[in-house]
Design an enzyme around this catalytic site. Sequence first.
Site: not given
Length: 401
Positions: A127, A131-132, A353, A379, A381
């Site tokens: 989906f 867009e840029p 660790i 989905e 920020t």
Amino acid sequence: MTRLAQTEGLTDIQREILSTVRDFVDKEILPVATELEHRDEYPTRIVEGLKELGVFGLMIPEEYGGLGESLLTYALTVEEIARGWMSVSGIINTHFIVAYMLKQHGTQEQKDYFLPKMAAGEIRGAFSMSEPALGSDVSAISSKGVRDGDEYVLNGQKMWLTNGGSSTLVAVLCRTDEGHPEGTAPHKSMTTFLVEKEAGFGEVRPGLTIPGKIDKMGYKGVDTTELIMDGLRIPADRVLGGESGRGFYHMMDGVEVGRVNVAARGCGVAQRAFELGVSYAQQRHTFGKPIAQHQAIQFKLAEMATKVEAAHAMMVNAARKKDSGQRNDLEAGMAKYLASEYCKEVVEDAFRIHGGYGFSKEYEIERLYREAPMLLIGEGTAEIQKMIIGRRLLEEYRIQG
């Protein structure tokens, strides 16, 4: 079975599904994930295995050949898959968002045509909203669909399509202005188009080009692409739901499912990072004893485990709320926000660790360290989630009078 991230109240069928998926992850994904990820290789064999297990039809109703399971079952399945390799869960996610949108909003003809093929894994979904020139500002979408008789002509450029190359069906959000007078709110002038295409790159149908894979820091294996529409003609019966102007609502409904998925992925990656950290801490010795016996490391393990548990609980709550038919944008936003932030923190603690070895590509934690950041932006920020949460809280706690 792991002690952390257990879920109460599951049915026998749900437990059987999760047990099967967990075995598949342990045997078929974990042994090869890091090697495939380093090569940025699409996990064809793994995807085919999931197809045979019926995972692509997990939430699709039985009448269309799916398993008819709940969002909770799906989310817990995604958690298990992400524990093995997050990229594989991304392949599943976009497919299910499109299937969910079809199930909830498609015409009967669209459901009859697409859902059986999607349940069988013959059609793979993707989906496309972004867009840029925009990120989370969906109202600024400039890609446009113009009605021309019994067709629409689509033009524009889309960005960040997961499964952009390997998918054969893309739900694309475009602006459509017919029937919407000047000054209409932008979200009422958007339409979701069901675009069928060939898998692959280049011109995958007349007027539609998938340029190639975007090279990423992590989240490799799965193809992330652009999509360029130049005079792409789509039949009017491929408007989702058969009615223009409803695309924004369709997409937001699908994104709520996607946010639960991202939360589940965060839980799975954090779970794996904890497993790696607690195991390494018992094997690595300093000052005459395993580092797990040092209080500083025990504190880290305690914090990591608590975060794994908390994120899992919120993810389960968000999925169950959606399954009940209630509005869950608050719970999905909280779960996505918390799980992705905690995932980053748990992965970093596991990385610490491991010490210097965590920086080596020979160790799995190096891969997780590069994968976790994607969950911070996928989905929506953290800032977008906090906006959603804040607005919903003000609705819930509005002062009367």
